[in-house]
Design an enzyme around this catalytic site. Structure first.
Site, PDB file in Angstrom:
ATOM      1  N   SER A  90       0.850  -1.186   0.000  1.00 55.50           N
ATOM      2  CA  SER A  90       0.000   0.000   0.000  1.00 55.50           C
ATOM      3  C   SER A  90       0.884   1.232   0.000  1.00 55.50           C
ATOM      4  CB  SER A  90      -0.881   0.001   1.260  1.00 55.50           C
ATOM      5  OG  SER A  90      -1.408   1.275   1.533  1.00 55.50           O
TER       6      SER A  90
ATOM      7  N   TYR B  48      -0.942  -0.303  10.664  1.00 63.71           N
ATOM      8  CA  TYR B  48      -1.262  -0.659   9.279  1.00 63.71           C
ATOM      9  C   TYR B  48      -0.083  -0.326   8.370  1.00 63.71           C
ATOM     10  CZ  TYR B  48      -3.496  -0.748   4.698  1.00 63.71           C
ATOM     11  OH  TYR B  48      -3.797  -1.025   3.381  1.00 63.71           O
TER      12      TYR B  48
END
Length: 304
Positions: free
Chosen positions: A151, A176
Site C-alpha cells: 500500500s 497498518y
C-alpha cells in the site's frame, strides 16, 4: 519491457494456469479472481467464510458459467488454518501463481489466534507463512509468481522491532503502515533469495492506490459520509483497483522484484504501471531482521 497503462483488457488468456487468490470473496480479491476465471484460469479462492465464498463463486459463475473455481478455507489470522489451506493447495495438480491479497485495515487493537497484533499478524505474518509453505509447490509451476499486496501507506511505515506485538502502544494507522512496509521488505528479500537460489519463482508486489473496498470499514463514520458522494473523483473502483494486482499476477514480461501501482494522480488512480517504493522498503538489513523474526514467530522456515 516495462508494463504501462495496464488494465483488465491486457490480461492474456490463462488457460491451463492455476492461481490461488487470498481474500477472494470481496473487493480487490474478488475482482482479481473473477477476471482470472474469465480468462480461463483455474482459481482457488482463499476465504474465511464458506457462505461468502460460495456467494462469490455463484456471482462469478453467473458471468462465466464455465469458470473453474474451488473454495479453500483460509484465515490468515490463524497459523493452523494457514497450514491446513497450504496442504489443500499442495494437493492440487499444480500451482502457478499465489496472489497474497487478503488483509485488514485499521481495526481497534486485536490479536490473532496465535496472539499476534492483528494487522501485523494478518497482513504480514499470515502472508509470510502461507508463502513459505507453498514455495516448493510453486517451484513446480509454469512461470511461477508470488504476488504480495502492499500500500502507499508503507511510505509512513516503521518496523517497531522492540514492540512488534503493539503491547506498549497501538496506533491503528501506524500499525497498518508498519504491516504494509513489512510486505515490501518481505517481497524484496524473497526476490533476493529466489535469485540466489536460481529459483524459477518471481516475487513481485503491487498496491491498489486508493480503491473503494471493504477495507475502509474501520474508517470513522464522518469520513465515510463526507467522502462517499465524491469518492469516484479520486478513488478507483474495486475493479480498477485490481489492475495492479492483475499486472503483477498475469502481465507479460514481469520480472522479479517489480512493484506495480496506479499510474495517475500520485499513484491514487488509473491503469497500472511499474512504480517505485520508498528507499527504506529495499533496505537489506531490516529485511533480513524481519525475515528472521517472521520465521521465528510463525515457525515457517523457507526452503530458500
Amino acid at each position: 519491457m516495462t508494463i504501462e497503462n495496464f488494465t483488465d483488457k491486457d490480461v492474456p488468456d490463462q488457460s491451463g494456469r492455476v492461481f490461488f487468490v487470498t481474500g477472494a470473496n470481496s473487493g480487490l480479491g474478488y475482482q482479481t479472481a473473477k477476471l482470472l476465471a474469465g480468462r480461463c484460469a483455474r482459481v482457488l479462492l482463499g476465504c474465511r467464510s464458506v457462505e461468502k465464498a460460495e456467494a462469490a463463486i455463484a456471482d462469478i459463475h453467473s458471468v462465466y458459467p464455465e469458470a473453474d473455481m474451488r473454495f479453500i478455507p483460509l484465515d490468515l489470522g490463524d497459523l493452523k488454518s494457514i497450514r491446513s489451506a497450504a496442504k489443500l493447495v499442495a494437493k492440487e495438480p499444480r500451482l502457478d501463481v499465489l496472489v497474497n491479497n487478503a488483509g485488514i485495515m485499521m481495526p481497534p487493537r486485536e490479536e490473532t489466534a496465535d496472539g499476534f497484533e492483528s494487522q501485523f499478524g494478518v497482513n504480514h505474518l499470515g502472508t509470510f507463512a502461507l508463502t513459505g509453505l507453498l514455495l516448493e509447490k510453486l517451484a513446480e509451476g509454469q512461470e511461477p509468481r508470488v504476488v504480495i499486496t502492499s500500500s502507499m501507506a508503507h511510505r509512513s511505515g516503521r518496523i517497531d522491532f522492540d514492540d512488534s506485538n503493539a503491547e506498549q502502544s497501538y496506533s491503528r494507522w501506524g500499525r497498518y503502515a508498519m504491516s504494509k512496509l513489512a510486505n515490501l521488505l518481505h517481497m524484496y528479500e524473497l526476490d533476493r533469495r529466489l535469485r540466489a537460489a536460481g529459483s524459477p519463482i518471481k516475487a513481485v508486489a503491487c498496491h491498489p492506490g486508493v480503491a473503494d473496498t471493504e477495507l475502509a470499514k474501520n474508517f470513522p463514520g464522518f469520513m465515510v459520509s463526507l467522502f462517499k458522494p465524491v469518492s469516484s473523483l479520486f478513488m478507483n473502483s474495486a475493479a480498477q483497483g485490481a489492475w495492479p494486482t492483475l499486472a503483477a499476477a498475469a502481465g507479460n514480461d514481469v520480472e522479479g522484484g517489480e512493484y506495480f501501482g496506479p499510474s495517475r494522480n500520485g499513484e491514487w488512480t488509473g491503469p497500472a504501471r511499474e512504480v517505485q517504493p520508498r528507499p527504506k522498503a529495499k533496505r537489506i538489513e531490516p529485511a533480513k531482521r524481519l525475515w528472521d523474526i517472521s520465521e521465528e514467530m510463525t515457525g515457517v522456515k523457507y526452503p530458500v
